[in-house]
Design an enzyme around this catalytic site. Sequence first.
Site, PDB file in Angstrom:
ATOM      1  N   ASP A  60       0.870  -1.176   0.000  1.00 22.26           N
ATOM      2  CA  ASP A  60       0.000   0.000   0.000  1.00 22.26           C
ATOM      3  C   ASP A  60       0.903   1.222   0.000  1.00 22.26           C
ATOM      4  O   ASP A  60       1.537   1.536   1.008  1.00 22.26           O
ATOM      5  CB  ASP A  60      -0.897  -0.051   1.243  1.00 22.26           C
ATOM      6  CG  ASP A  60      -1.681   1.243   1.460  1.00 22.26           C
ATOM      7  OD1 ASP A  60      -1.429   2.236   0.753  1.00 22.26           O
ATOM      8  OD2 ASP A  60      -2.539   1.259   2.361  1.00 22.26           O
ATOM      9  N   GLN A  72       0.897   6.585   1.059  1.00 18.96           N
ATOM     10  CA  GLN A  72       1.597   7.686   1.737  1.00 18.96           C
ATOM     11  C   GLN A  72       3.048   7.833   1.282  1.00 18.96           C
ATOM     12  O   GLN A  72       3.793   8.610   1.878  1.00 18.96           O
ATOM     13  CB  GLN A  72       1.569   7.457   3.257  1.00 18.96           C
ATOM     14  CG  GLN A  72       0.184   7.434   3.862  1.00 18.96           C
ATOM     15  CD  GLN A  72      -0.502   8.788   3.794  1.00 18.96           C
ATOM     16  OE1 GLN A  72       0.138   9.817   3.626  1.00 18.96           O
ATOM     17  NE2 GLN A  72      -1.818   8.788   3.900  1.00 18.96           N
ATOM     18  N   LYS A  89      -3.122  11.871  -3.069  1.00 22.06           N
ATOM     19  CA  LYS A  89      -2.159  11.987  -1.975  1.00 22.06           C
ATOM     20  C   LYS A  89      -0.755  12.304  -2.500  1.00 22.06           C
ATOM     21  O   LYS A  89       0.212  12.311  -1.742  1.00 22.06           O
ATOM     22  CB  LYS A  89      -2.141  10.704  -1.145  1.00 22.06           C
ATOM     23  CG  LYS A  89      -3.429  10.523  -0.323  1.00 22.06           C
ATOM     24  CD  LYS A  89      -3.284   9.404   0.668  1.00 22.06           C
ATOM     25  CE  LYS A  89      -4.611   8.873   1.171  1.00 22.06           C
ATOM     26  NZ  LYS A  89      -5.260   9.757   2.151  1.00 22.06           N
TER      27      LYS A  89
END
Lengths: 150, 409
Positions: free
Chosen positions: B203, B206, B229
């Site tokens: 993932d 971020q 993001k």
Amino acid sequence: MSSDLQDLYQEVVLEHGKRPRNFREVEGANRRADGYNPLCGDQLTVTLRMDGDVIKDVGFVGQGCAISRASASLMTGAVKELSRADAERLFELVHKLVMEGPEGLDMEALGKLAVLSGVNAFPARVKCASLAWHALRAALEGKESSVSTE
Amino acid sequence: MSGAPFDVARVRADFPILHQEVRGRPLVYLDSAATTQKPQAVIDALVRYYTHDNANVHRGVHALSERSTQAYEGARERIREFINARDTKEIIFVRGCTEAINLVAQSFGRSKVGPGDEVLITAMEHHSDIVPWQMLCQQVGATLKMLPVDERGDLRLEQLEANLTERTRLLAVTHVSNALGTVNPVRDIVKRAHAKGVPVLVDGAQALAHFRVDVQDLDCDFYAFSGHKMFGPTGIGVLYGKASVLESMPPWQGGGDMILTVTMEKTVYNRLPYRFEAGTPDISGAIGLAAAMDYLDTVGLDAISAHDQELLEYGTRALEGVPGLRLFSRARERSGVLSFLMEDVHAHDVGTILDREGVAIRAGHHCAQPLLSCFGVAATVRASLAMYNTHEDIDALVRGLHKVREVFA
């Protein structure tokens, strides 16, 4: 401090947030309900001892912000000895107060709860102020399941 | 500007939204882990597309459709290059990181994970990298296991091998924790999982705003991320998958674009990557995301990383000087996030007071409830950083925290 912040965090609110009243499970409770705010993960449990239609004792436990704790604490003081119908009417008033502000409301009926009027300027905090009340209503309705502010 | 020294004032000038007042104060935006702001170049790319090129892709014979198809597929190539994938067919456009993970859970998962099998995740995953696996495990009768974290917010990697059993069908792990900022040694984790024959999904939501990601170097089987993001638009995200793995997976959603021929009896599915892109895609989103990558390369990812780390260190020192503050972001390697609590003050109350000071942070569980419960808390205050943040932003945060102390004295 800006004035709306002062209105939100009034002395009484801060004090009740810090040292909530009736922060306990009611002994011999015959009604209980959880309140949960999925936005922040705050969770509290309201327990009641009902005698017929009248709230004889009420307490709450759990974790939350100053606003949700103060509102819960003030609620426990306000609804003791009230009938179910009167307690629900009081919730309606508190809900109007935090949603729409104090204009046109029976402030006398709100009593100490009037200190929650500052919440109205903070839409993101309305759910904090109403969390315990939603749990109270669920407990009065005899619902066992968790209620959510969503 | 590439190779030039990092100039935060110049970067800030590229982000029009930052130049405003909220509640009578200059905006201090410290919520980039929730979503980053967009540079003018990205906004312009969206406006340009809708002003000049808008048409559906892969369909029309007309000029606009050719242009939009070219721009959309050009974006796919730009993204391939940015994350160093081997082939554009490994770049699947989705709505966001969440959808990418759901795609893998429902396509890869439903075809490769069976009763009694295991999926391994970690205790620091975002809910979007937990719930799709819970759903899958319920559907197929598999078990979901969780690798724990230690008190500093690092994964307990010494327990990794013990948790990778012969029944483990997939490991899903976040590159950077959204709640703490912990950067996981993903390359090493992938190597160790592969040694046990376990494929890995990373993932990356971020990660990409802060440092360079090379999917071939990581050698992960899947890498999922969101455009919004990393300075791109909302509504667009990417699932990278190794071609060999994607080829073996059944389609997930059905519809237009993912098929070659359809009759009432039989449908022949399209090749990669289109097989996983049912319906009209977010064309402008893909173009905007490519523009964000262009922007990142113009500023220079190395310079951005250095700026981020310097700011994180400055922020850590500043927060440590605030009485009664407990900092949770203490991992060995960190990126972009300062997660903390103030003694006797709930995160929401901190958030409200900071907001009145013009400082935007997030207060809550950050969609990472299992992680926060490891620390025995239900909510934290999260200040998250991006390339446009400055020492002045951190100073404003600290001033706001002193205000919190005053109110709750």
